[in-house]
Design a protein around this motif. Structure first.
Motif, PDB file in Angstrom:
ATOM      1  N   GLU A   2       3.176 -78.388  65.892  1.00 38.60           N
ATOM      2  CA  GLU A   2       2.305 -78.043  64.751  1.00 38.60           C
ATOM      3  C   GLU A   2       2.961 -76.494  63.714  1.00 38.60           C
ATOM      4  O   GLU A   2       3.816 -75.569  64.804  1.00 38.60           O
ATOM      5  CB  GLU A   2       1.356 -77.916  65.982  1.00 38.60           C
ATOM      6  N   LYS A   3       2.329 -76.489  63.416  1.00 41.66           N
ATOM      7  CA  LYS A   3       2.297 -75.150  62.369  1.00 41.66           C
ATOM      8  C   LYS A   3       2.251 -73.725  62.949  1.00 41.66           C
ATOM      9  O   LYS A   3       2.636 -73.105  63.081  1.00 41.66           O
ATOM     10  CB  LYS A   3       1.953 -74.935  60.586  1.00 41.66           C
ATOM     11  N   GLU A   4       1.017 -74.090  63.488  1.00 38.53           N
ATOM     12  CA  GLU A   4       1.335 -72.850  64.698  1.00 38.53           C
ATOM     13  C   GLU A   4       1.860 -72.296  66.052  1.00 38.53           C
ATOM     14  O   GLU A   4       2.161 -71.600  66.131  1.00 38.53           O
ATOM     15  CB  GLU A   4      -0.992 -73.348  65.510  1.00 38.53           C
ATOM     16  N   GLN A   5       2.497 -73.689  65.981  1.00 40.83           N
ATOM     17  CA  GLN A   5       3.346 -73.923  67.016  1.00 40.83           C
ATOM     18  C   GLN A   5       4.785 -73.074  66.794  1.00 40.83           C
ATOM     19  O   GLN A   5       5.540 -71.993  67.030  1.00 40.83           O
ATOM     20  CB  GLN A   5       3.443 -75.401  67.932  1.00 40.83           C
ATOM     21  N   LEU A   6       5.115 -72.921  65.107  1.00 41.97           N
ATOM     22  CA  LEU A   6       6.093 -72.615  65.129  1.00 41.97           C
ATOM     23  C   LEU A   6       5.896 -71.331  64.365  1.00 41.97           C
ATOM     24  O   LEU A   6       6.593 -70.172  64.418  1.00 41.97           O
ATOM     25  CB  LEU A   6       6.576 -73.760  63.389  1.00 41.97           C
ATOM     26  N   GLY A   7       4.934 -71.402  63.774  1.00 34.40           N
ATOM     27  CA  GLY A   7       3.974 -69.401  64.028  1.00 34.40           C
ATOM     28  C   GLY A   7       4.300 -68.371  65.076  1.00 34.40           C
ATOM     29  O   GLY A   7       4.728 -67.867  65.207  1.00 34.40           O
ATOM     30  N   GLN A   8       3.926 -69.361  66.014  1.00 40.07           N
ATOM     31  CA  GLN A   8       4.557 -68.425  67.496  1.00 40.07           C
ATOM     32  C   GLN A   8       5.475 -68.420  67.769  1.00 40.07           C
ATOM     33  O   GLN A   8       5.611 -67.460  68.029  1.00 40.07           O
ATOM     34  CB  GLN A   8       3.575 -69.118  68.431  1.00 40.07           C
ATOM     35  N   ILE A   9       5.890 -69.285  67.948  1.00 45.93           N
ATOM     36  CA  ILE A   9       7.782 -69.069  67.758  1.00 45.93           C
ATOM     37  C   ILE A   9       8.326 -68.180  66.684  1.00 45.93           C
ATOM     38  O   ILE A   9       9.440 -67.273  67.277  1.00 45.93           O
ATOM     39  CB  ILE A   9       8.769 -70.285  68.142  1.00 45.93           C
ATOM     40  N   ILE A  10       7.839 -68.220  65.585  1.00 48.31           N
ATOM     41  CA  ILE A  10       8.644 -67.084  64.672  1.00 48.31           C
ATOM     42  C   ILE A  10       8.144 -65.584  64.827  1.00 48.31           C
ATOM     43  O   ILE A  10       9.103 -64.680  64.850  1.00 48.31           O
ATOM     44  CB  ILE A  10       8.506 -67.304  63.408  1.00 48.31           C
ATOM     45  N   ILE A  11       7.007 -65.516  65.103  1.00 52.59           N
ATOM     46  CA  ILE A  11       6.379 -63.972  66.303  1.00 52.59           C
ATOM     47  C   ILE A  11       7.124 -63.702  67.022  1.00 52.59           C
ATOM     48  O   ILE A  11       8.100 -62.810  67.362  1.00 52.59           O
ATOM     49  CB  ILE A  11       4.849 -64.054  66.841  1.00 52.59           C
ATOM     50  N   ARG A  12       7.400 -64.687  68.172  1.00 57.68           N
ATOM     51  CA  ARG A  12       7.961 -64.020  69.485  1.00 57.68           C
ATOM     52  C   ARG A  12       9.728 -63.477  68.999  1.00 57.68           C
ATOM     53  O   ARG A  12      10.623 -63.254  69.707  1.00 57.68           O
ATOM     54  CB  ARG A  12       7.796 -65.797  70.554  1.00 57.68           C
ATOM     55  N   SER A  13      10.165 -64.482  68.012  1.00 55.71           N
ATOM     56  CA  SER A  13      11.672 -64.365  67.640  1.00 55.71           C
ATOM     57  C   SER A  13      12.053 -62.936  66.377  1.00 55.71           C
ATOM     58  O   SER A  13      13.481 -63.052  65.719  1.00 55.71           O
ATOM     59  CB  SER A  13      12.125 -65.727  67.281  1.00 55.71           C
ATOM     60  N   GLU A  14      11.091 -62.882  66.162  1.00 55.29           N
ATOM     61  CA  GLU A  14      11.437 -61.470  64.578  1.00 55.29           C
ATOM     62  C   GLU A  14      12.542 -60.341  65.345  1.00 55.29           C
ATOM     63  O   GLU A  14      13.085 -60.458  63.989  1.00 55.29           O
ATOM     64  CB  GLU A  14      10.212 -60.172  65.229  1.00 55.29           C
ATOM     65  N   ASP A  15      12.761 -60.514  66.151  1.00 55.41           N
ATOM     66  CA  ASP A  15      14.083 -58.810  66.713  1.00 55.41           C
ATOM     67  C   ASP A  15      15.366 -59.911  66.571  1.00 55.41           C
ATOM     68  O   ASP A  15      16.638 -59.794  65.641  1.00 55.41           O
ATOM     69  CB  ASP A  15      14.244 -58.953  68.712  1.00 55.41           C
ATOM     70  N   THR A  16      15.205 -60.928  67.208  1.00 54.42           N
ATOM     71  CA  THR A  16      16.477 -61.962  66.740  1.00 54.42           C
ATOM     72  C   THR A  16      16.753 -62.058  65.110  1.00 54.42           C
ATOM     73  O   THR A  16      18.063 -62.197  65.091  1.00 54.42           O
ATOM     74  CB  THR A  16      15.918 -63.345  66.925  1.00 54.42           C
TER      75      THR A  16
END
Length: 157
Positions: A2-16
């Protein structure tokens, strides 16, 4: 996925995402552009993700492709006069010796070092991300360590 799940992963991956972009691009504005484009493409092409557990690898690959696009598009030539003015203004001295030494590495080694040491990917994962063999990753890391050691020893003395 889902797009919401992708959004959460992107937020957690900001530093990477920032570390990977900064490894390939030196300008923060270019890094931000590449990250923004990668995120937009990820949302637009979420249907092409075959296995959800590879989402972070998929996202980094999209980001790397965006960085390469920016590098091709913006082959900037800086005149010697402009470079000297920046140097006199002290704009080139705001990075640590380690960061400067890392930037002196060849592109292939620099991205391996970033993914392996800064982002914590294994040799196998790094090889898969870059589309090379595990032995190539190990060789690049060994050469990078030797070169960094040499560069940093020179900086200290």
């Amino acid at each position: 996925m889902e797009k919401e799940q992708l959004g959460q992963i992107i937020i957690r991956s900001e530093d990477t995402l920032y570390h990977v972009a900064k490894t390939l691009l030196y300008n923060d504005a270019d890094c931000a552009d590449a990250i923004q484009e990668a995120i937009a493409k990820a949302f637009a092409n979420i249907h092409s993700l075959k296995q959800d557990h590879y989402v972070k690898t998929w996202l980094i690959r999209i980001l790397m492709n965006e960085c390469y696009t920016i590098m091709r598009r913006e082959k900037r030539i800086v005149s010697l006069e402009d470079y000297q003015q920046e140097e006199e203004a002290g704009q080139t001295d705001d990075y640590s010796d380690l960061y400067e030494a890392l930037n002196q590495l060849p592109h292939e080694s620099r991205i391996c070092v970033t993914l392996y040491y800064l982002e914590g990917y294994s040799v196998k994962e790094t090889a898969k991300l870059l589309g090379i063999t595990e032995s190539a990753v190990k060789n690049r890391l060994a050469r990078a360590r030797a070169r960094l050691r040499s560069e940093l020893e020179q900086a200290v003395t």
